[in-house]
Enzyme design. Structure first.
Site, short mmCIF file in Angstrom:
data_model
loop_
_atom_site.label_atom_id
_atom_site.label_comp_id
_atom_site.label_asym_id
_atom_site.label_seq_id
_atom_site.Cartn_x
_atom_site.Cartn_y
_atom_site.Cartn_z
N GLU A 173 -0.69 -35.78 52.71
CA GLU A 173 -1.24 -35.30 53.99
C GLU A 173 -2.74 -35.58 54.11
O GLU A 173 -3.55 -34.67 54.35
CB GLU A 173 -0.95 -33.80 54.17
CG GLU A 173 0.53 -33.53 54.27
CD GLU A 173 0.90 -32.12 54.73
OE1 GLU A 173 0.03 -31.24 54.75
OE2 GLU A 173 2.08 -31.91 55.08
N GLU A 292 8.69 -33.88 53.25
CA GLU A 292 8.56 -32.43 53.44
C GLU A 292 9.26 -32.07 54.73
O GLU A 292 8.86 -32.56 55.81
CB GLU A 292 7.09 -31.98 53.49
CG GLU A 292 6.41 -32.01 52.13
CD GLU A 292 5.02 -31.40 52.14
OE1 GLU A 292 4.80 -30.43 52.91
OE2 GLU A 292 4.18 -31.91 51.39
O1 AHR Z 1 5.04 -27.38 51.36
C1 AHR Z 1 3.88 -26.62 51.53
C2 AHR Z 1 2.68 -27.46 51.93
O2 AHR Z 1 2.90 -27.98 53.22
C3 AHR Z 1 2.39 -28.70 51.11
O3 AHR Z 1 1.62 -28.45 49.98
C4 AHR Z 1 1.63 -29.56 52.07
O4 AHR Z 1 1.82 -30.93 51.82
C5 AHR Z 1 2.13 -29.14 53.44
O5 AHR Z 1 1.11 -28.87 54.31
#
Ligand code: AHR
Length: 499
Positions: A173, A292
């Site tokens: 990210e 994610e």
């Molecule tokens: O999954 C929780 C968090 O969400 C992760 O660390 C990050 O990549 C995202 O913002």
């Protein structure tokens, strides 16, 4: 009662079912690692300190590739801290989650844990606050067989065989202002390209994931993907997508249609990647690593964390307790990932234990399945062979957040001797009467039909009531003359196993 008809044709193949679609994610965050997968004092712990009750549940969940060690955590991580004799490992501050990291679990231990669960490792390197050399060093430590300083160090640390990690994430990210060392697309694209090129000089068969936007709501979404890929296209194999959904302002109808948004997100990233590839006249295709995705009550988390001042080890963070509605959404998002298996060839449910997770634990106590565990584990168990694109005739409804959504959504998979159909009914009040023409699949028998639903769509599983919500046999399923009929309760997820 809404009436829905679905046609399934064995020839309407999207792509093979990719086992990596059923990946998950373990981050050094909250209690995911410490008192989640690792708790040496727990009665079920093995000689490495891993909770075997959790290992059993992870196996049952059927997760495949596990992304590690972050997440936001990776952007402050020095991998060297987490290998070698445990008593010499430093305690560090983790700025991402405002907590302390003891480094008692690192790459070598985690790789041993993955063996217990039968999963593949997907490793992230810190490109945010470190650079090319530490990434190459980690690659050498992890994958080089022997005879170099770092591979011999791994052997001396008790791991004679290389970990042979295939998938690597180039940071995490990097567009997010919350990310330690966040960058502009231009800066990140350049550093990702150089890191990827160097890593591939060491091993040309690595599969490298460049960071896409941290969500489709980011102001730079689209431009970020284009710029990053313009720099890195020839050096990387995947671009990442991240998406979290939650019910907002009591609008359950929109929340249940979250998969519509995920589908649109995938379309946009595929179009952008292909645009860059086309401009470069490249024959190479960039796939999506949806590394994610989940339901996450993010707003509540942000509220609870804003005044955090203490530095604690493994605090309770992001311990969302999921409802029936959440499980229906998770099941539906997984259906979308399957439907897009032509371009989404890897995905990670974020995360695995305690932190926005399908598995919960109590320190010294039990481990149990959240509601969201069930659609994931059943889909992972039943989906095989190829993904079949269904033709769905369903009434639609209008949502405030995602436009028009069909009341019933579905996807199917088919192998030589079995098929599976996965369905959701998003109607808030009414059951849906569904007919499915399965003649094109050659199926003649329903082996199993399971539905997750409840009169209370906000029912949850907790430590006190661990199996309050679980799937049950859908006794309305019947197959005659090549047509399957089934009733889907309101706000429900269903899987049908056909032979
Ligand atoms: O999954 C929780 C968090 O969400 C992760 O660390 C990050 O990549 C995202 O913002």
């Amino acid at each position: 009662m809404p009436r829905v008809h679905i046609e399934l044709d064995r020839k309407a193949v999207v792509a093979p079912v990719r086992r990596r679609t059923f990946g998950s994610f373990v981050e050094h965050l909250g209690r995911c690692v410490y008192t989640g997968i690792y708790e040496p004092e727990h009665p079920s712990a093995n000689e490495d300190g891993f909770r075997m009750d959790v290992v059993e549940l992870v196996r049952e969940l059927g997760s495949t590739t596990i992304r590690y060690p972050g997440g936001n955590f990776v952007s402050g991580f020095r991998w060297e801290d987490s290998v070698g004799p445990r008593e010499k490992r430093p305690v560090r501050r983790d700025l991402a989650w405002h907590s302390l990291e003891s480094n008692q679990v690192g790459l070598d231990e985690f790789a041993r844990w993955l063996k217990l669960t039968g999963s593949e490792l997907m490793l992230a390197v810190n490109v945010a606050t470190r650079g090319i050399l530490p990434a190459l060093d980690l690659l050498e430590y992890a994958n080089h067989p022997s005879g170099t300083a770092l591979s011999d160090l791994r052997i001396a640390n008790g791991t004679p065989e290389p970990h042979n990690v295939r998938m690597w994430c180039l940071g995490n990210e990097m567009d997010g202002p919350w990310q330690t060392g966040f960058m502009t697309a231009d800066d990140y694209g350049k550093i990702a390209a150089r890191t990827a090129a160097a890593m591939k000089t060491a091993d040309k068969d690595l599969e490298l994931v460049v960071c896409g936007s941290s969500g489709s709501g980011m102001p730079t979404f689209g431009d970020w993907e284009r710029t990053v890929l313009e720099h890195s296209y020839e050096h990387v194999d995947y671009i990442s997508c991240h998406a979290y959904y939650q019910e907002l302002d009591g609008d359950l109808g929109s929340f249940l249609a979250s998969a519509v948004d995920m589908d649109f997100f995938i379309d946009t990233v595929v179009a952008t990647a292909d645009h860059v590839g086309g401009k470069k006249r490249s024959r190479k295709r960039i796939d999506i690593s949806f590394d994610e995705w989940n339901v996450w009550y993010l707003k509540e988390h942000q509220e609870s964390q804003k005044d955090e001042t203490e530095w604690r080890h493994a605090p309770r963070q992001l311990e969302d307790v999921y409802t029936v509605a959440d499980a229906v959404v998770v099941g539906n998002l997984l259906m979308t990932l399957l439907k897009r298996s032509d371009r989404v060839t890897s995905a990670s449910l974020a995360q695995l234990v305690n932190v926005i997770a399908p598995i919960m634990t109590e320190p010294g106590g039990p481990a149990w399945r959240q509601t969201t565990f069930h659609p994931f584990s059943i889909t992972s168990r039943l989906a095989s062979g190829e993904v079949i694109r269904p033709v769905i005739e369903s009434p639609v409804y209008e949502t405030a957040r995602h436009g028009e959504a069909s009341v019933v959504d579905a996807v199917a998979t088919a192998d030589e001797d079995r098929a599976a159909v996965f369905l959701v009914n998003r109607d808030l009040r009414e059951a849906a009467q569904v007919t499915i023409d399965v003649r094109g699949l050659g199926s003649s028998r329903v082996a199993e039909a399971l539905t997750l639903a409840d009169a209370d769509v906000y029912a949850k599983n907790t430590a006190a009531e661990q199996d309050r919500v679980s799937p049950s046999a859908n006794t309305t399923a019947a197959l005659a003359d090549g047509v399957l009929t089934i009733e889907l309760p309101p706000v429900s997820w269903t899987a049908i196993d056909l032979r």
